[in-house]
Design a protein around this motif. Structure first.
Motif, PDB file in Angstrom:
ATOM      1  N   GLY A  28       0.674  -9.361   4.462  1.00 15.04           N
ATOM      2  CA  GLY A  28       0.517  -8.120   5.209  1.00 15.04           C
ATOM      3  C   GLY A  28       0.467  -6.883   4.338  1.00 15.04           C
ATOM      4  O   GLY A  28      -0.104  -5.867   4.737  1.00 15.04           O
ATOM      5  N   ARG A  29       1.043  -6.943   3.162  1.00 14.35           N
ATOM      6  CA  ARG A  29       1.065  -5.781   2.264  1.00 14.35           C
ATOM      7  C   ARG A  29      -0.338  -5.431   1.765  1.00 14.35           C
ATOM      8  O   ARG A  29      -0.566  -4.332   1.258  1.00 14.35           O
ATOM      9  CB  ARG A  29       2.001  -6.044   1.078  1.00 14.35           C
ATOM     10  CG  ARG A  29       1.435  -7.034   0.070  1.00 14.35           C
ATOM     11  CD  ARG A  29       2.505  -7.606  -0.849  1.00 14.35           C
ATOM     12  NE  ARG A  29       3.065  -6.640  -1.761  1.00 14.35           N
ATOM     13  CZ  ARG A  29       2.552  -6.269  -2.922  1.00 14.35           C
ATOM     14  NH1 ARG A  29       1.378  -6.788  -3.302  1.00 14.35           N
ATOM     15  NH2 ARG A  29       3.153  -5.403  -3.682  1.00 14.35           N
ATOM     16  N   THR A  53       6.347  -8.197   6.007  1.00 14.98           N
ATOM     17  CA  THR A  53       7.683  -8.465   5.474  1.00 14.98           C
ATOM     18  C   THR A  53       7.919  -7.648   4.210  1.00 14.98           C
ATOM     19  O   THR A  53       6.994  -7.096   3.614  1.00 14.98           O
ATOM     20  CB  THR A  53       7.862  -9.960   5.150  1.00 14.98           C
ATOM     21  OG1 THR A  53       7.009 -10.309   4.051  1.00 14.98           O
ATOM     22  CG2 THR A  53       7.522 -10.824   6.353  1.00 14.98           C
ATOM     23  N   GLY A  54       9.155  -7.597   3.807  1.00 15.23           N
ATOM     24  CA  GLY A  54       9.540  -6.861   2.613  1.00 15.23           C
ATOM     25  C   GLY A  54      11.042  -6.686   2.576  1.00 15.23           C
ATOM     26  O   GLY A  54      11.797  -7.391   3.255  1.00 15.23           O
ATOM     27  N   GLU A  92       3.814   1.575  -5.078  1.00 17.71           N
ATOM     28  CA  GLU A  92       4.799   1.544  -4.010  1.00 17.71           C
ATOM     29  C   GLU A  92       4.151   1.284  -2.652  1.00 17.71           C
ATOM     30  O   GLU A  92       3.117   1.853  -2.334  1.00 17.71           O
ATOM     31  CB  GLU A  92       5.559   2.873  -3.976  1.00 17.71           C
ATOM     32  CG  GLU A  92       6.808   2.810  -3.145  1.00 17.71           C
ATOM     33  CD  GLU A  92       7.720   3.976  -3.481  1.00 17.71           C
ATOM     34  OE1 GLU A  92       8.924   3.805  -3.409  1.00 17.71           O
ATOM     35  OE2 GLU A  92       7.193   5.046  -3.816  1.00 17.71           O
ATOM     36  N   TYR A  93       4.782   0.452  -1.848  1.00 17.10           N
ATOM     37  CA  TYR A  93       4.327   0.138  -0.497  1.00 17.10           C
ATOM     38  C   TYR A  93       5.502   0.393   0.444  1.00 17.10           C
ATOM     39  O   TYR A  93       6.406  -0.432   0.554  1.00 17.10           O
ATOM     40  CB  TYR A  93       3.911  -1.332  -0.392  1.00 17.10           C
ATOM     41  CG  TYR A  93       2.730  -1.725  -1.238  1.00 17.10           C
ATOM     42  CD1 TYR A  93       1.495  -1.961  -0.655  1.00 17.10           C
ATOM     43  CD2 TYR A  93       2.844  -1.897  -2.612  1.00 17.10           C
ATOM     44  CE1 TYR A  93       0.401  -2.343  -1.414  1.00 17.10           C
ATOM     45  CE2 TYR A  93       1.756  -2.271  -3.378  1.00 17.10           C
ATOM     46  CZ  TYR A  93       0.544  -2.496  -2.774  1.00 17.10           C
ATOM     47  OH  TYR A  93      -0.534  -2.876  -3.524  1.00 17.10           O
ATOM     48  N   LEU A  94       5.501   1.528   1.110  1.00 20.06           N
ATOM     49  CA  LEU A  94       6.607   1.896   1.991  1.00 20.06           C
ATOM     50  C   LEU A  94       6.128   1.958   3.439  1.00 20.06           C
ATOM     51  O   LEU A  94       5.071   2.523   3.722  1.00 20.06           O
ATOM     52  CB  LEU A  94       7.190   3.251   1.590  1.00 20.06           C
ATOM     53  CG  LEU A  94       7.838   3.355   0.202  1.00 20.06           C
ATOM     54  CD1 LEU A  94       8.339   4.768  -0.020  1.00 20.06           C
ATOM     55  CD2 LEU A  94       8.972   2.356   0.068  1.00 20.06           C
ATOM     56  N   TRP A 112      -7.494  -4.443  -3.006  1.00 20.36           N
ATOM     57  CA  TRP A 112      -7.377  -5.748  -2.379  1.00 20.36           C
ATOM     58  C   TRP A 112      -7.298  -5.614  -0.866  1.00 20.36           C
ATOM     59  O   TRP A 112      -6.703  -4.672  -0.351  1.00 20.36           O
ATOM     60  CB  TRP A 112      -6.141  -6.487  -2.906  1.00 20.36           C
ATOM     61  CG  TRP A 112      -6.258  -6.815  -4.367  1.00 20.36           C
ATOM     62  CD1 TRP A 112      -5.835  -6.050  -5.412  1.00 20.36           C
ATOM     63  CD2 TRP A 112      -6.884  -7.966  -4.931  1.00 20.36           C
ATOM     64  NE1 TRP A 112      -6.149  -6.665  -6.606  1.00 20.36           N
ATOM     65  CE2 TRP A 112      -6.779  -7.847  -6.342  1.00 20.36           C
ATOM     66  CE3 TRP A 112      -7.497  -9.089  -4.391  1.00 20.36           C
ATOM     67  CZ2 TRP A 112      -7.287  -8.804  -7.201  1.00 20.36           C
ATOM     68  CZ3 TRP A 112      -7.998 -10.068  -5.244  1.00 20.36           C
ATOM     69  CH2 TRP A 112      -7.890  -9.909  -6.641  1.00 20.36           C
ATOM     70  N   GLY A 113      -7.890  -6.569  -0.164  1.00 18.67           N
ATOM     71  CA  GLY A 113      -7.860  -6.581   1.288  1.00 18.67           C
ATOM     72  C   GLY A 113      -7.573  -7.974   1.797  1.00 18.67           C
ATOM     73  O   GLY A 113      -7.347  -8.910   1.026  1.00 18.67           O
TER      74      GLY A 113
END
Length: 469
Positions: A394-395, A327-328, A344-346, A309-310
């Motif tokens: 943004g993720r 954000t997160g 995971e998105y770090l 995804w973009g």
């Protein structure tokens, strides 16, 4: 710039292409065309120069002010200049002089004319706001030959000149028709999912397969742990708004200059920007308050061919425009290392901070890790944003070795440098529907056994290194 002789090509007029300008380049102001030597008329639609005792057309702007139209993808019927009605006066017949004569002479001589197309595009947050929020755009369409001209009665009853221009073969296609068709479409091609932003108007579109975006809770702002309550920042006393020319603590923190212009455009990147916050007495319209106001662009999540995804935008974006915040859930680094999972998105933040300025590029303090199990080496400790279960659009922004976004650290409600807001700004003019990307600049990533992990890059850039890490 004229007075200081700083115009590109010294302000000299030329026939044919202008060095450094490519088909599809987009501009938002006539003055931009003057500065780079594309079109020297600030209002007139036809620019011309003298050569061999005759005036020849160098460029035209077809902005729809007259009855201009396209008869096929490579044909433009252009209306001459002059004779239009004004306050208290009727339309008069156009005269074969100046720009009108220059176009005729270009037809006789067979010289090429640059065509810049002007049109209105949508900048609304949703398609329902289209009519309320339109902005002009100027796009270079390429070189055209003047093939014919004639005189006919115009819509106001007076005679006007009509010129038939034919596009030179072998040039890149502008695809403006497709853009207009896209913006007018009532139904989108492919699977259009419900609003994934819980009311913020951001949708997901998939024209590749039947996959849906991964589930997550949409958060428009950062989520801080209960145990951490940052002290509010000391505010300014500028009741009429802040200025780079007045004594203001917020301006002083930014090195004596506010990094935004009055249109909310970022004109200078810094390792850290201080926006005015809750404790400041300046109004919400203060031009040192930009990214804190949130997303203003019609962003869309879409399925790419080979990168998952973009994110893209349904309108063009001028350089320096705020895109969105990342954000997160805010975690301490040790907590983040314990969270491993396939999705995971770090994002490590607040590390490697210094007070040296940046050029248009990407800050190295941000590392985005999308594989598991991984851990990022952090020298001084700090905080991490986890956008796995909670986050915003943004993720979904992908990596590119030739990015069009820059990452900017911003503080406003608090001044703890360990946990700045991570903001994305456009680093170049971005055409409508072009994928939004930034450079992750992760460096080496190790698994728990100490082995170096590798992840291939599929950004497709001519400068692609082949690896994200």
């Amino acid at each position: 710039m004229k007075e200081e002789n700083k115009l590109i090509n010294n302000g000299r007029k030329r026939l044919g292409n202008v060095p450094g300008v490519e088909v599809g380049d987009k501009y938002h102001y006539r003055m931009e065309l003057c500065v780079i030597g594309m079109h020297h008329q600030t209002q007139g639609g036809i620019d011309y120069m003298r050569r061999g005792g005759k005036i020849l057309a160098t460029s035209i702007v077809a902005s729809g002010g007259y009855d201009d139209k396209m008869d096929g993808s490579n044909i433009l019927i252009y209306t001459g200049q002059g004779g239009e009605p004004g306050r208290g006066k009727k339309a008069t017949d156009q005269v074969l002089k100046q720009g009108n004569l220059a176009l005729k002479n270009s037809m006789v001589k067979g010289t090429l004319v640059r065509v810049i197309r002007g049109f209105k595009e949508t900048n609304g947050q949703s398609w329902s706001e289209v009519k309320m929020n339109m902005s002009p755009a100027l796009v270079y369409d390429g070189l055209y030959f003047v093939k014919n001209f004639w005189k006919e009665r115009g819509c106001h009853g007076a005679h006007v000149f009509k010129y038939k221009l034919e596009r030179k073969e072998g040039q890149p296609e502008l695809a403006m028709k497709e853009l207009k068709k896209f913006s007018k479409a009532k139904a989108r091609e492919g699977i259009r999912l419900n609003d994934i932003s819980e009311g913020a108007g951001i949708y997901a579109v998939n024209t590749i397969d039947n996959e849906r975006p991964p589930g997550f809770q949409y958060k428009t702002s950062m989520e801080y742990p209960q145990r951490y309550k940052p002290a509010p920042a000391h505010g300014c006393e500028c009741t009429n708004g802040c200025s780079s020319f007045s004594k203001c603590p917020c301006t002083e923190k930014n090195g004596g200059k506010i990094p935004f212009n009055h249109n909310g455009v970022l004109v200078e990147t810094k390792p850290l920007i201080y926006e005015c916050g809750r404790s400041c007495k300046c109004p919400s319209t203060c031009y040192n308050r930009v990214s804190q106001h949130g997303i203003k662009l019609p962003l869309e999540v879409f399925k790419t061919k080979n990168k998952g995804w973009g994110v893209r935008c349904l309108c063009s974006i001028p350089s320096g425009t705020f895109i969105c915040e990342l954000t997160g859930e805010l975690l301490q680094d040790m907590e983040a290392k314990e969270r491993t999972g396939a999705d995971e998105y770090l994002f490590d933040i607040g590390n490697n901070y210094d007070d040296h300025g940046l050029l248009w590029g990407l800050s190295s303090i941000l590392a985005k890790l999308r594989s598991s199990p991984v851990c990022a080496t952090v020298e001084n400790g700090g905080f991490t944003i986890d956008a796995t279960k909670r986050g915003n659009v943004g993720r979904f922004i992908n990596h590119s070795c030739s990015p069009n976004l820059c990452v900017q650290n911003v503080l406003y409600h608090h001044h703890d440098k360990r946990m700045p807001h991570i903001m994305f700004f456009a680093s170049v003019n971005i055409p409508r529907l072009q994928e939004l990307t930034y450079n992750y600049k992760v460096g080496q990533v190790f698994d728990y056994d100490g082995n170096i992990r590798k992840k291939n890059c599929y950004c497709g850039s001519s400068e692609c290194t082949g690896r994200m890490y």
